[in-house]
Every structure is written in structure tokens, then in C-alpha cells.
Design an enzyme around this catalytic site. Structure first.
Site, short mmCIF file in Angstrom:
data_model
loop_
_atom_site.label_atom_id
_atom_site.label_comp_id
_atom_site.label_asym_id
_atom_site.label_seq_id
_atom_site.Cartn_x
_atom_site.Cartn_y
_atom_site.Cartn_z
N CYS A 181 0.83 -1.20 0.00
CA CYS A 181 0.00 0.00 0.00
C CYS A 181 0.87 1.25 0.00
O CYS A 181 1.53 1.55 -0.97
CB CYS A 181 -0.96 -0.04 1.18
SG CYS A 181 -2.28 1.18 1.08
N HIS B 183 -3.61 -5.64 1.11
CA HIS B 183 -2.90 -5.91 2.36
C HIS B 183 -2.86 -7.39 2.76
O HIS B 183 -3.73 -7.85 3.50
CB HIS B 183 -3.57 -5.13 3.49
CG HIS B 183 -3.36 -3.66 3.39
ND1 HIS B 183 -2.37 -3.00 4.07
CD2 HIS B 183 -4.01 -2.72 2.66
CE1 HIS B 183 -2.42 -1.70 3.77
NE2 HIS B 183 -3.41 -1.51 2.92
N GLU C 253 -1.00 -8.71 4.93
CA GLU C 253 -0.72 -8.85 6.37
C GLU C 253 -2.01 -8.85 7.21
O GLU C 253 -1.97 -9.17 8.39
CB GLU C 253 0.24 -7.75 6.84
CG GLU C 253 -0.37 -6.39 7.10
CD GLU C 253 -0.59 -5.57 5.83
OE1 GLU C 253 -0.62 -6.14 4.72
OE2 GLU C 253 -0.76 -4.34 5.95
#
Lengths: 92, 273
Positions: free
Chosen positions: B125, B234, B236
Site C-alpha cells: 500500500c 494488504h 498482512e
């Protein structure tokens, strides 16, 4: 103190979503005379002392390396703000 | 609180993790305004690596990187997205060292020397935006076509599984991870886009509709060496059952993002360094 103005605009081929949104808002307020809007940014670099060729060269370099991203933006103007223009902008 | 946390209240203490399963040491960078550093560190630990906090103003970046096997530049709003997303972070002292270690030229110009191996670097990002501002990856990001901040589960196709960060996926595999951004529209000139396509550098592509107007549905790209990867969504946030996107298994059970982190751990273990 003398001021150097740097104007940065999105490249013509890059879609400008912000300008498009502003263009959509204009007629809602009765401003019907405009076909489109593109939004850029203006930087004012205040110089401590005299605007020498060296300072101007620094401004141009900063404009290319930091103030704009050459992938999406063009530096369209780097100029010294004249006294009269400065007074005008202050009284406006 | 450790002494480090007292000095640097913004940076996480990642040392309380469980046992480290591999020897992989992966740095996670924190800028002022970074939001997802703790999630990225958690993802590293869940993948079996050791997460090492990296402060953006680290006085000796090259030394800090020398003991690391990879670096993650997480998402957020570094420096409030002032000027352009990622533009100020790019000039943080640590970035020159990261650029040099990743095999870029800007760090070499700064006299930091480059690493022949090419340190694996992942930008997520805002991290992706920083990597483009650093010229480690081509192109740039502008505001989403809709002008809306997006936050949704997003399906991606893994187009290139030969990078340090994607080798645990199969080519063409579809994964679901969260997408959340304001300036997520990937743009580059046609020549650059053709080169990315021609050389197989498009790493992730949006599936099921283009959420932000990105050119050619590009969600992530890599450099020619395959050690630097940037992606807008994302991974994560999709590493632990109960806290991920919805999946076929059930609500919030999606962990498709974990493959990114196990990939780099495998790359390190496999001697790709």
C-alpha cells in the site's frame, strides 16, 4: 522576502479524478461556463536574501526531484514572484 | 516497556513473540504515520520469521540492514501523505540504505554501496507508493477513480510466482486479501505497461472488477530481479483465522496473505540470498 513560485500540474494524459469531481460541482452552483477542470498545485518558496541564479537553479531542481513526480506530473512554471504580484495577492 | 520503546514510542516492540521457527530476520519499517507495521510484524512471526523493528531515522541504515534478510515497508499514511503519498518518506535516511541494498541506484549515488544479492523488499500500500517514489519500481499512484476511500475484501490473481515474495503460490492462483486505500490507482505510460506485461513483472492483478481504475488491473508488480515487490492490497491482514477476510471455510477465516510471508522465509531458507 522574495518568493519563487512553482506550479505543478497533472500530466495531460493522466486522468485527474479531483478535477473531474470539481467540474461536476460547478454547474450545481450555477457556474455553467466551464467544460472541464484540472487541479494542480502551487508552491511558494521564500528566499532568505537575494534570488540569485543559483537559488533559481535550486528551485528548478527541487521542483523536478521533490515537488513533482515526473511519472504523473509536469512542472509548468518556476518564476520569481514580483513585488506588485505579491502586493496584489495580499490585498486580494 | 523496553528502553527502546521509551525512546521511540511510535515503534512496536516485536520481541515478545513466540519461538522463532527459522533464522529469517525481516525488518519492518516504521515512519511517522505508518499504520500497519505491527500487523506486518505479526505476519512475519506467523510465517516463522523474526520481525525486527526499523525506525525511519535510523542513523546507520546500512548497518541496521546488514543483519537482516528482508525488509517490509508497511502501509499507512507516512508523513500524512503530504505532497504525494510516499514522497516525503522516500527521502528518509533509511530509504537510501534500503534502495542500495535492494539493488537500486539512488543509494549508490549517496555512496552507500549496493548489495549484489538484492535484499528482498516488499512494499504494501503506502509502502508500494514509497517504492515507486524511490524508483525501485516503475509507475506511480493517483487517487482512486471513484475518489472514495476503499475498504473491502479483494480477489487477486498471482501472475508471477517467481519472486522472492510469491514463490509459495502457484501461478494463476487466486487469493483474497483486504484492500484499503485512497490513492490506489496504479498509473504508468503505455511503454512501461507493455514492458511490465512483456517481461512478466505484473505480480498481482485484480479479479472480479477493477476497484480503483488501476491500469490493466494491476495490483502489484516486481522488479526484473524479483526481489522487490510492491502491492496495493494488504496480505498482512489475512494471516490469522478469525481476523481475515471471509473465505469458503467461514467468516473471517481467510489466511491467503500468509503465503507472501512464508514465501520470503522460504526464499531466505532456500539460500536465495
Amino acid at each position: 522576502m522574495p518568493t519563487i513560485v512553482v506550479d505543478v500540474m497533472p500530466k495531460p494524459e493522466i486522468l485527474d479524478p479531483q478535477g473531474k469531481a470539481i467540474a461536476g460541482a460547478l454547474p450545481r452552483l450555477g457556474f455553467t461556463g466551464f467544460a472541464s477542470v484540472r487541479q494542480g498545485r502551487r508552491f511558494e518558496l521564500t528566499v532568505d536574501g537575494e534570488v540569485t541564479e543559483d537559488v533559481l537553479a535550486q528551485a528548478r531542481k527541487a521542483a523536478e526531484e521533490l515537488l513533482s513526480n515526473p511519472v504523473i506530473e509536469d512542472v509548468v512554471n518556476v518564476a520569481v514572484l514580483t513585488e506588485s504580484a505579491q502586493n496584489e495577492s495580499q490585498s486580494a | 516497556m523496553t528502553a527502546q520503546n521509551t525512546e521511540l514510542p511510535l515503534i512496536g516492540d516485536y520481541s515478545t513473540a513466540g519461538p522463532v521457527l527459522t533464522g529469517a530476520r525481516i525488518g519492518v519499517v516504521t515512519f511517522p504515520g505508518t499504520l500497519d507495521d505491527r500487523d506486518a510484524a505479526r505476519a512475519v512471526r506467523l510465517a516463522g520469521g523474526e520481525a525486527v523493528p526499523l525506525w525511519h531515522a535510523e542513523p546507520d541504515g546500512a548497518a541496521a540492514l546488514s543483519s537482516l534478510d528482508a525488509v517490509i515497508i508497511p502501509g499507512g499514511f507516512s508523513y500524512g501523505d503530504y505532497l504525494r503519498a510516499g514522497a516525503i518518506a522516500r527521502f528518509a535516511p533509511l530509504m537510501d540504505a534500503i534502495i542500495a541494498a535492494a539493488g537500486g541506484t539512488a543509494g549508490n549515488d549517496a555512496g552507500l554501496g549496493g548489495s549484489a544479492a538484492g535484499l528482498p523488499v516488499l512494499g504494501i500500500c503506502n509502502g508500494f507508493q514509497i517504492l515507486t517514489e524511490s524508483h525501485l519500481l516503475p509507475g506511480s499512484m493517483i487517487k482512486n477513480e471513484s475518489l472514495k476511500f476503499l475498504c473491502q475484501d479483494q480477489v487477486l490473481r498471482v501472475e508471477n510466482n517467481a519472486t522472492a515474495w510469491t514463490r509459495e503460490f502457484s501461478a494463476g492462483e487466486e487469493i483474497t486479501v483486504p484492500l484499503k486505500n485512497q490513492d490506489g490507482q496504479y498509473v504508468a505510460d503505455e511503454k512501461t505497461l507493455d514492458r511490465l506485461e512483456g517481461e512478466g513483472l505484473v505480480t498481482f492483478r485484480y479479479v472480479g472488477g477493477n476497484p480503483n481504475g488501476s491500469r490493466r488491473d494491476i495490483a502489484g508488480i516486481t522488479n526484473a530481479a524479483g526481489n522487490v515487490v510492491g502491492l496495493m492490497p494488504h496480505p498482512e491482514h489475512a494471516v490469522e483465522p478469525g481476523f481475515g477476510p471471509d473465505s469458503a471455510a467461514g467468516m473471517r477465516l481467510g489466511t491467503d496473505g500468509l503465503g507472501i510471508f512464508t514465501s520470503v522465509v522460504a526464499s531466505i531458507a532456500g539460500g536465495a540470498q
